[in-house]
Motif scaffolding. Structure first.
Motif, PDB file in Angstrom:
ATOM      1  N   ALA A 114    -127.788   5.296 -39.892  1.00 25.74           N
ATOM      2  CA  ALA A 114    -127.629   6.686 -39.438  1.00 25.74           C
ATOM      3  C   ALA A 114    -128.396   6.919 -38.134  1.00 25.74           C
ATOM      4  O   ALA A 114    -127.879   7.538 -37.206  1.00 25.74           O
ATOM      5  CB  ALA A 114    -128.119   7.649 -40.516  1.00 25.74           C
ATOM      6  N   ALA A 130    -126.597   5.828 -35.078  1.00 23.66           N
ATOM      7  CA  ALA A 130    -125.236   6.352 -34.861  1.00 23.66           C
ATOM      8  C   ALA A 130    -125.144   7.124 -33.548  1.00 23.66           C
ATOM      9  O   ALA A 130    -124.079   7.225 -32.956  1.00 23.66           O
ATOM     10  CB  ALA A 130    -124.834   7.253 -36.031  1.00 23.66           C
ATOM     11  N   ARG A 131    -126.284   7.673 -33.101  1.00 23.93           N
ATOM     12  CA  ARG A 131    -126.243   8.492 -31.880  1.00 23.93           C
ATOM     13  C   ARG A 131    -125.962   7.655 -30.632  1.00 23.93           C
ATOM     14  O   ARG A 131    -125.597   8.203 -29.601  1.00 23.93           O
ATOM     15  CB  ARG A 131    -127.553   9.271 -31.728  1.00 23.93           C
ATOM     16  N   ASP A 155    -123.579   6.021 -29.054  1.00 23.60           N
ATOM     17  CA  ASP A 155    -122.139   5.865 -29.193  1.00 23.60           C
ATOM     18  C   ASP A 155    -121.414   5.827 -27.850  1.00 23.60           C
ATOM     19  O   ASP A 155    -120.196   5.820 -27.798  1.00 23.60           O
ATOM     20  CB  ASP A 155    -121.572   6.995 -30.068  1.00 23.60           C
ATOM     21  N   ALA A 207    -121.120   8.150 -25.771  1.00 25.01           N
ATOM     22  CA  ALA A 207    -120.503   9.422 -25.380  1.00 25.01           C
ATOM     23  C   ALA A 207    -121.388  10.234 -24.445  1.00 25.01           C
ATOM     24  O   ALA A 207    -120.899  10.845 -23.507  1.00 25.01           O
ATOM     25  CB  ALA A 207    -120.157  10.245 -26.621  1.00 25.01           C
ATOM     26  N   ARG A 208    -122.693  10.258 -24.690  1.00 29.51           N
ATOM     27  CA  ARG A 208    -123.554  11.184 -23.937  1.00 29.51           C
ATOM     28  C   ARG A 208    -124.560  10.496 -23.024  1.00 29.51           C
ATOM     29  O   ARG A 208    -124.882  10.997 -21.966  1.00 29.51           O
ATOM     30  CB  ARG A 208    -124.287  12.117 -24.908  1.00 29.51           C
ATOM     31  N   TYR A 209    -125.122   9.371 -23.463  1.00 29.86           N
ATOM     32  CA  TYR A 209    -126.093   8.666 -22.623  1.00 29.86           C
ATOM     33  C   TYR A 209    -126.090   7.203 -23.028  1.00 29.86           C
ATOM     34  O   TYR A 209    -125.486   6.830 -24.029  1.00 29.86           O
ATOM     35  CB  TYR A 209    -127.512   9.258 -22.785  1.00 29.86           C
ATOM     36  N   LEU A 247    -110.866   7.607 -27.916  1.00 29.71           N
ATOM     37  CA  LEU A 247    -112.217   7.894 -28.413  1.00 29.71           C
ATOM     38  C   LEU A 247    -112.726   6.777 -29.320  1.00 29.71           C
ATOM     39  O   LEU A 247    -113.866   6.324 -29.192  1.00 29.71           O
ATOM     40  CB  LEU A 247    -112.211   9.232 -29.166  1.00 29.71           C
ATOM     41  N   TYR A 276    -116.098   4.240 -28.861  1.00 28.48           N
ATOM     42  CA  TYR A 276    -117.160   3.961 -29.832  1.00 28.48           C
ATOM     43  C   TYR A 276    -117.258   2.466 -30.122  1.00 28.48           C
ATOM     44  O   TYR A 276    -118.328   1.866 -30.058  1.00 28.48           O
ATOM     45  CB  TYR A 276    -116.876   4.692 -31.155  1.00 28.48           C
ATOM     46  N   GLY A 301    -130.097  15.704 -29.929  1.00 27.10           N
ATOM     47  CA  GLY A 301    -130.187  14.433 -30.636  1.00 27.10           C
ATOM     48  C   GLY A 301    -130.694  13.306 -29.752  1.00 27.10           C
ATOM     49  O   GLY A 301    -130.290  12.161 -29.910  1.00 27.10           O
ATOM     50  N   ASN A 319    -122.811  11.625 -42.493  1.00 26.94           N
ATOM     51  CA  ASN A 319    -122.563  10.716 -41.370  1.00 26.94           C
ATOM     52  C   ASN A 319    -121.112  10.690 -40.936  1.00 26.94           C
ATOM     53  O   ASN A 319    -120.218  10.422 -41.752  1.00 26.94           O
ATOM     54  CB  ASN A 319    -122.958   9.289 -41.772  1.00 26.94           C
ATOM     55  N   PHE A 371    -118.737  10.132 -36.927  1.00 30.53           N
ATOM     56  CA  PHE A 371    -118.789  10.066 -35.464  1.00 30.53           C
ATOM     57  C   PHE A 371    -117.912  11.149 -34.854  1.00 30.53           C
ATOM     58  O   PHE A 371    -116.745  11.285 -35.226  1.00 30.53           O
ATOM     59  CB  PHE A 371    -118.282   8.697 -34.978  1.00 30.53           C
ATOM     60  N   TYR A 372    -118.464  11.906 -33.959  1.00 33.52           N
ATOM     61  CA  TYR A 372    -117.669  12.813 -33.148  1.00 33.52           C
ATOM     62  C   TYR A 372    -118.496  13.157 -31.916  1.00 33.52           C
ATOM     63  O   TYR A 372    -119.714  13.292 -32.027  1.00 33.52           O
ATOM     64  CB  TYR A 372    -117.267  14.075 -33.935  1.00 33.52           C
ATOM     65  N   PRO A 373    -117.860  13.265 -30.752  1.00 36.22           N
ATOM     66  CA  PRO A 373    -118.662  13.438 -29.525  1.00 36.22           C
ATOM     67  C   PRO A 373    -119.540  14.698 -29.526  1.00 36.22           C
ATOM     68  O   PRO A 373    -120.580  14.712 -28.893  1.00 36.22           O
ATOM     69  CB  PRO A 373    -117.603  13.532 -28.420  1.00 36.22           C
ATOM     70  N   LEU A 389    -121.085  15.831 -32.037  1.00 33.98           N
ATOM     71  CA  LEU A 389    -122.123  15.678 -33.068  1.00 33.98           C
ATOM     72  C   LEU A 389    -123.129  14.654 -32.528  1.00 33.98           C
ATOM     73  O   LEU A 389    -122.983  13.457 -32.747  1.00 33.98           O
ATOM     74  CB  LEU A 389    -121.501  15.174 -34.376  1.00 33.98           C
ATOM     75  N   PRO A 390    -124.153  15.121 -31.808  1.00 35.91           N
ATOM     76  CA  PRO A 390    -124.914  14.173 -30.976  1.00 35.91           C
ATOM     77  C   PRO A 390    -125.758  13.152 -31.756  1.00 35.91           C
ATOM     78  O   PRO A 390    -126.070  12.106 -31.207  1.00 35.91           O
ATOM     79  CB  PRO A 390    -125.807  15.072 -30.128  1.00 35.91           C
ATOM     80  N   LYS A 391    -126.103  13.413 -32.989  1.00 30.38           N
ATOM     81  CA  LYS A 391    -126.880  12.418 -33.731  1.00 30.38           C
ATOM     82  C   LYS A 391    -125.993  11.430 -34.478  1.00 30.38           C
ATOM     83  O   LYS A 391    -126.477  10.439 -35.012  1.00 30.38           O
ATOM     84  CB  LYS A 391    -127.803  13.115 -34.741  1.00 30.38           C
ATOM     85  N   GLY A 392    -124.696  11.724 -34.551  1.00 29.78           N
ATOM     86  CA  GLY A 392    -123.818  10.875 -35.359  1.00 29.78           C
ATOM     87  C   GLY A 392    -123.930  11.211 -36.834  1.00 29.78           C
ATOM     88  O   GLY A 392    -123.345  10.562 -37.685  1.00 29.78           O
ATOM     89  N   TYR A 393    -124.704  12.231 -37.137  1.00 25.28           N
ATOM     90  CA  TYR A 393    -124.745  12.776 -38.496  1.00 25.28           C
ATOM     91  C   TYR A 393    -125.130  14.238 -38.396  1.00 25.28           C
ATOM     92  O   TYR A 393    -125.747  14.663 -37.423  1.00 25.28           O
ATOM     93  CB  TYR A 393    -125.746  12.032 -39.409  1.00 25.28           C
ATOM     94  N   ILE A 430    -118.148  18.337 -23.318  1.00 21.34           N
ATOM     95  CA  ILE A 430    -118.891  18.684 -24.533  1.00 21.34           C
ATOM     96  C   ILE A 430    -119.917  19.757 -24.217  1.00 21.34           C
ATOM     97  O   ILE A 430    -120.683  19.633 -23.265  1.00 21.34           O
ATOM     98  CB  ILE A 430    -119.596  17.442 -25.111  1.00 21.34           C
TER      99      ILE A 430
END
Lengths: 496, 479
Positions: free
Chosen positions: A317, A320-321, A323, A325-327, A337, A341, B43, B80, B82-84, B86-90, B144
Motif C-alpha cells: 500500500a 502504491a503512490r 505510479d 501520475a504525479r511525480y 492509464l 501504471y 500523499g 487500495n 489505483f486512480y490518478p 487518489l494520490p496515495k493509491g489508497y 488532476i
C-alpha cells in the motif's frame, strides 16, 4: 588519532580547544568521501551546501550561540525527506524526486546546528539486508570491500565506518539500522516505536519503521537520540511521553542489572565465532556485577514469516503512490492509464521491491487475508507477549544482532529466502515495537565486526545505552571470560 | 410472477468542517485547482495523516440523529485502488469497527411514516477530481485537481429496506434536511456534498432471499435517484420475465438519456484489500465526548414538525414549510416566544419573510429584520394597533431602511386610529365634501357605502380601523 574517526565527544573537545573548526572538519569529511568513492556510501553529497553551513555554525560558535550538535556532521539515509537535494530511497522511481519539505528529524537536527554532508545509499525503499538492492549501485563494507555493509541502511553505516561523517541517521523496519551497525562495527539504535517522529520518513512498513542513529559510540548515540526524540503532532503514532536525559545513562556500571539471555537466539544457526564473542561479552557483564537470567521467547521461530507478511502488506500500500501520475519516474509513451501504471512501476521499481509488492498484495487479497495477514497479526501479538513476560524477569535482553558477520557481496543475492532469514534476530523487536541497540563485541577470524544486540523494554533506550557505553569503555577486558547458558530457553531458572 | 424490489442506499455526506480530515488545509469548495493542498493531502512521500477531531464531533451528531450504536473503539483502514486522483493509491476509510452501527431513521413519505434501518456510518477521506471537461483541458489530456483530497466524508449505509424508488428519494431528502439541521453538511447534491449510490435487486414477492443486486451510481439529484431506481427495477423485471439472469454489476445513470449503462467490468471489479491503517492509532470515543455533542443537538426535523402540528396547532403544510430549514424554524420559534397568535406568526414567516428572502436572495441570518423586531410589529397587529396592510408596508420599509418597524410606526404616526370621536370627525368631513354622492346613497344607491369607506380611509392616511369606520359610517348614514 585521525579526527575523521573520532566520536562527537572528542570532536567537541577539539572544537572547544580551538584545534578544529566545523569548516575544516566538514572539508576533511568531503575529501574522504571523494577519496573513498568506491565505497559508494552516498547518493547525494552536499559538497556545495555543507561548507557554507559549517561556516555558519562556526560563526554561531564564536558567539556562543551554537546548538548542542554544533560540530556533528551527519549523513542522512536517503529515505528521509529534506527540502534540499533529491530524496531517492535508492530507487529509480524517485531518481529525480525533490521534496518540498523537511522531515521532522531533519528540522530538529537543523535546529540543533548539525551539519548535513549528504544522503546515503540504501536498499531500495529499505528492502534488503545487504545494500545490494540499490538503483545507485551496491555499497562496500569499509572493513573489507569484498563484503556487504549490511542493509538497508548500508550507506549510512559505511559512511560512519569509513570516516565520511561523524554519525548518520538510518531507519530500521526489521533490522536495517542494527544489522549494518553490526556488520560495520558501529553502535546502531532502533528506538521504541513512536519515540522518534516518522513524519518525513518515506514509509516502507508504517507499523514497523523507526528512525535511529548510527554512531561510533554509545555517547554519540545518546546525543543524537536526545535531539530527534519526542512527540510530534504530525505523526499520530508518535508517543507523547517525556524524553529522559539520555546522557545520564552513560558512565554507569552494570551492578544489579538483570540481563536476560533468550535461548532461542543461540541455536545452531548462529556462527560459532558470533556465539563465542556474544557469550564472552555476557560473561564479562556478569563478572561486572550484572545478574544473568535465562529467558525464553518461544514464538521466535514464527517471527520471520509474520514479519515478511506484515511488512510486505504495508509496503504494497505504501508504495502504491509511486505510479508515475504525479511525480517521480514516468514511463515513456503509455497507451492508456493502465499502461502508464504498469510500465512506470515495472521500469521504476527494482526486482526485490516488485517481489515484495506482489507478496504484500497477495497476502491482503480477498480469500487469503485471514490465512496470511490475519494470522501474522496474531503471531505479532504472541511475540509481544513473549517479550512482556521476559521483561518481568529481566531489565534488558542480550543476543547476537545477526547470526553471522558480514557476508560476501553477491553471496545471497540469488537466494532471497536465505537473505530474509539473516534478519531472524532483529525482526521480532520491530514486531514488538521495542528499542534495541547493536554494539560491537569483537571480530571474527576474518577481522569482521560482530554485533551484540541489547533489547530494552518500551522506552528503555537508556538501559541499552547504559550497557553499550559500559562495554565500549571496559570491554574487551584483558582476560575474556565466557558465559555458558544452562540449557537456555528450556527452563527459566536463573543461570549460574 | 409478481416481484418485489429491494433497495438500499449508500450515501456520502461531505462534512462542512473548516479543515480537511487528516491535515490543516481548508476544505471549502470552489478554490482554484491545486491551491488547497499540502504534503499530507497530496500523499507526498513521508507525509502522515492526523485525524481532525472535529470530524469525530460531526460523526457523533449523525450517529445520535440516526440512533446508531457508537463503537467505543473504531479503526481506520486502507482501501487500495489505483486512480490518478487518489494520490496515495489508497483511500483512508473504515472497514472493521466503523464509527457506528445498527441505527434507524424515521421519516415521512407520501404514504406515511417510514423507518429505515441504518447498517453503519463510517468516516473516510474524499479523493481529488480528474478534470476533462474544462476549457483549459486539451482533448487528449486529463488534469488532476487535488483540492478535494482529504475533505472529510461520512458514508451512511442503509439496510435494503426500501421497496419503492419514492421511499428511497424521500429518505434522501429527509437525510439532506437532517444533515443541514445538524450543521455537518450543506446538502448540495449538484456540488457533490451529498452523493448517493443505490443497490437494487428483485425477488419474488413473499420470498425472504435476496436476488442478485446491481449498484447504481452517478445520480446527482433526488429526481435522478428516483428515476434511476425505477429504471433499474423495470430493467431487472424485464430480464427476469424473459428468464434471463441479472448480472451483478455497477451501472451509471445517464441523466441525459434517462438510462442506466453498465460500467466496464474492469472499472469496478476491485479487490480493495482493506487492512488496518498503520499510520493512525485506534480511535476512541468517550461517553463524555458523546454527552457534549448530545447537549448541543438540535430538535430533529420530524420531531419539530410533529410538535408544530400538535403543540402549536399549526396546519401540516405550515409545519412542513417552517421546519424545512432549521434557520427558518429557529427564526419562527424566536418570533413565537413574543407573539401569542402562532398562526399569525406562521403566516408572516411563510409570507413576508420567505418572500423577502427570495427577493433579496439572502439567507435568513442576513435579513435586516430580527425575529425580535418582527415580533414587536406583530404585537401591534395583535393589539389591533395597526392594520395588516399597513403592517406589511412598515415591514417592507423597515427591511429597506433597517429601522425597527415599531420605531418606524411611531415616527410616521402610523398607529391605527380607533378613537371614535376622531373617526366621527373624519366621516363628518367626508360626507360634507361629497353631497351629491350622499344624496344618491340616500336615494337608494347603496353600493356607494364602499365609496364612503374608501374616502374615510384615504382621509385618515390609511390609519383608520376599517371595521370601526364601517360601523360608525353605517350608524351615521342610517340616521
Amino acid at each position: 588519532m585521525n579526527v575523521a574517526f573520532s566520536d562527537f565527544d572528542a570532536i567537541k573537545k577539539s572544537l572547544t580547544q580551538g584545534e578544529l573548526n566545523c569548516a575544516d572538519l566538514t572539508q576533511m569529511y568531503l575529501d574522504y568521501i571523494r577519496q573513498g568513492a568506491q565505497v559508494n556510501a552516498f547518493i547525494s553529497v552536499f559538497d556545495e551546501q555543507a561548507p557554507g553551513r559549517a561556516m555558519d555554525i562556526d560563526r554561531k560558535r564564536r558567539h556562543h550561540k551554537a546548538g548542542p550538535l554544533a560540530g556533528m556532521v551527519l549523513a542522512i539515509k536517503d529515505n528521509l525527506v529534506m527540502d534540499q537535494g533529491r530524496t531517492t530511497c535508492g530507487s529509480n522511481i524517485l531518481q529525480s524526486f525533490t521534496s518540498p519539505y523537511d522531515a521532522t528529524v531533519i528540522q530538529k537536527l537543523t535546529d540543533a546546528d548539525a551539519i548535513f554532508i549528504g544522503k546515503t545509499n540504501m536498499d531500495e525503499f529499505g528492502m534488503g539486508s545487504s545494500n545490494e538492492n540499490s538503483a545507485f549501485g551496491l555499497v562496500r563494507n569499509p572493513h573489507d570491500g569484498q563484503y556487504v555493509p549490511g542493509g538497508s541502511s548500508g550507506g549510512s553505516a559505511a559512511a560512519v565506518a569509513a570516516g565520511f561523517c561523524t554519525a548518520a541517521l538510518g531507519s530500521d523496519t526489521g533490522g536495517s539500522i542494527r544489522q549494518p551497525a553490526a556488520f560495520c562495527g558501529l553502535v546502531g539504535l532502533k528506538p521504541t516505536y513512536g519515540r522518534v517522529s516518522r513524519y518525513g520518513l518515506v514509509a516502507f512498513a508504517s507499523s514497523l519503521d523507526q528512525i535511529g542513529p548510527l554512531t561510533r559510540s554509545a555517547g554519540d548515540c545518546a546525543e543524537l537520540l536526545q535531539v530527534i526524540s519526542g512527540h510530534d503532532i504530525r505523526d499520530a503514532t508518535s508517543m507523547d511521553e517525556p524524553v529522559p536525559e539520555y546522557a545520564s545513562f552513560l558512565r554507569r556500571d552494570v551492578t544489579g542489572l538483570r540481563v536476560g539471555v533468550p535461548g532461542e537466539y543461540f541455536d545452531e544457526g548462529v556462527d560459532a565465532g558470533v556465539q563465542k564473542s556474544v557469550k564472552a561479552a555476557i560473561g564479562f557483564l556478569q563478572q561486572s556485577g550484572a545478574q544473568v537470567v535465562d529467558i525464553s521467547l518461544p514464538h521466535t521461530p514464527y517471527a520471520i514469516a509474520a514479519y515478511y507478511i506484515i511488512a510486505n502488506a504495508e509496503a504494497s500500500a505504501n508504495l502504491a503512490r509511486f505510479d508515475g501520475a504525479r511525480y517521480g519516474f514516468r514511463a515513456k509513451a503509455p497507451s492508456d492509464l493502465e499502461a502508464l501504471y504498469v510500465k512506470s512501476r515495472s521500469q521504476g521499481f527494482g526486482a526485490e521491491v516488485k517481489r515484495r509488492i506482489m507478496l504484500g498484495t497477495f497476502v491482503l487479497s480477498s480469500g487469503y487475508y485471514e490465512a496470511y495477514f490475519g494470522k501474522a497479526q496474531k503471531v505479532r501479538t504472541l511475540i509481544r507477549q513473549d517479550f512482556a513476560r521476559a521483561f518481568e524477569k529481566a531489565d534488558l535482553l542480550l543476543a547476537p544482532t545477526c547470526p553471522t558477520t558480514a557476508f560476501r557481496i553477491g553471496e545471497k543475492l540469488d537466494d532471497p529466502l536465505t537473505m530474509y532469514l539473516s534478519d531472524i534476530f532483529t525482526v521480532s523487536v520491530n514486531l514488538a515495537g521495542l528499542p534495541a541497540l547493536s554494539v560491537p563485541c569483537g571480530k571474527d577470524q576474518q577481522g569482521l565486526p560482530i554485533g551484540l544486540q541489547l533489547i530494552g523494554n518500551h522506552l528503555q533506550e537508556g538501559g541499552c545505552l547504559r550497557v553499550a557505553d559500559f562495554l565500549q569503555r571496559h570491554y574487551p577486558p584483558s582476560a575474556p571470560s565466557e558465559y555458558i547458558p544452562s540449557a537456555a530457553g528450556k527452563n527459566d531458572k536463573e543461570a549460574l | 410472477m409478481p416481484y418485489e424490489s429491494v433497495i438500499g442506499l449508500e450515501v456520502h455526506i461531505q462534512l462542512s468542517t473548516a479543515t480537511k480530515i487528516f491535515c490543516n488545509c481548508p476544505a471549502q469548495f470552489g478554490a482554484q485547482p491545486n491551491t488547497q493542498v499540502c504534503p499530507v493531502c497530496m500523499g507526498l512521500p513521508g507525509a502522515l495523516p492526523v485525524l481532525n477531531e472535529k470530524v469525530i464531533e460531526f460523526a457523533i451528531s449523525l450517529a445520535l440523529a440516526s440512533n446508531c450504536r457508537i463503537n467505543p473503539c473504531f479503526l481506520f483502514a486502507r482501501k487500495n485502488y489505483f486512480y490518478p486522483d487518489l494520490p496515495k493509491g489508497y483511500q483512508i476509510s473504515q472497514f472493521d469497527l466503523p464509527f457506528c452501527e445498527q441505527g434507524h431513521i424515521g421519516f415521512e413519505t407520501a404514504a406515511g411514516l417510514f423507518t429505515v434501518a441504518i447498517r453503519r456510518i463510517h468516516m473516510e477521506e474524499d479523493a481529488g477530481k480528474s478534470v476533462h471537461a474544462e476549457s483549459y483541458v486539451a482533448a487528449d489530456e486529463t488534469l488532476i485537481d487535488l483540492n478535494r483530497c482529504g475533505v472529510p466524508l461520512l458514508e451512511l449505509v442503509t439496510e435494503p429496506d426500501f421497496r419503492q424508488p419514492e421511499q428511497a428519494s424521500a429518505f434522501l431528502m429527509y437525510l439532506r434536511q437532517l444533515v443541514r439541521y445538524l450543521g455537518i453538511c450543506d446538502g448540495n447534491m449538484e456540488e457533490g456534498s451529498l452523493r448517493c449510490d443505490a443497490n437494487v435487486s428483485l425477488r419474488p414477492r413473499g420470498s425472504a432471499e435476496l436476488g442478485t443486486k446491481t449498484e447504481l451510481k452517478n445520480m446527482n439529484s433526488f429526481r435522478h435517484v428516483e428515476r434511476a431506481i425505477a429504471f433499474e427495477i423495470e430493467r431487472q423485471q424485464n430480464l427476469l420475465r424473459r428468464h434471463e439472469p441479472v448480472m451483478q454489476e455497477t451501472l451509471l445513470w445517464d441523466a441525459a438519456h434517462q438510462v442506466a449503462q453498465p460500467m466496464r467490468s474492469k472499472e469496478y471489479s476491485h479487490d480493495y484489500r482493506y487492512f488496518p491503517e498503520p499510520d493512525l492509532t485506534p480511535g476512541r470515543v468517550t461517553p463524555g465526548q458523546i454527552d457534549k455533542v448530545r447537549a448541543r443537538m438540535p430538535e430533529l426535523p420530524l420531531a419539530k414538525k410533529t410538535r408544530y402540528i400538535e403543540t402549536l396547532d399549526l396546519p401540516a403544510y405550515d409545519a412542513a414549510v417552517l421546519t424545512d430549514d432549521i434557520r427558518i424554524a429557529e427564526y419562527f420559534e424566536t418570533l413565537c416566544r413574543h407573539v401569542e397568535d402562532k398562526k399569525l406568526a406562521s403566516n408572516w414567516v411563510m409570507g413576508e419573510v420567505l418572500r423577502a428572502l427570495k427577493e433579496q436572495d439572502v439567507e435568513i441570518d442576513q435579513l435586516k429584520m430580527t425575529p425580535e423586531s418582527l415580533a414587536g410589529l406583530l404585537q401591534q397587529v395583535e393589539k389591533g394597533a395597526i392594520s395588516h396592510t399597513l403592517a406589511k408596508k412598515v415591514f417592507a420599509e423597515s427591511l429597506a431602511t433597517g429601522t425597527d418597524p415599531v420605531v418606524l410606526m411611531q415616527q410616521q404616526g402610523l398607529s391605527q386610529v380607533t378613537d371614535e370621536s376622531a373617526l366621527t370627525d373624519i366621516i363628518q368631513d367626508v360626507l360634507k365634501q361629497h353631497p351629491a354622492e350622499l344624496a344618491d346613497y340616500r336615494a337608494g344607491k347603496e353600493k356607494l357605502f364602499g365609496f364612503f369607506v374608501g374616502q374615510v380611509m384615504r382621509a385618515s392616511g390609511g390609519r383608520a380601523d376599517a371595521k370601526k369606520v364601517s360601523e360608525l359610517l353605517r350608524t351615521r348614514l342610517s340616521k
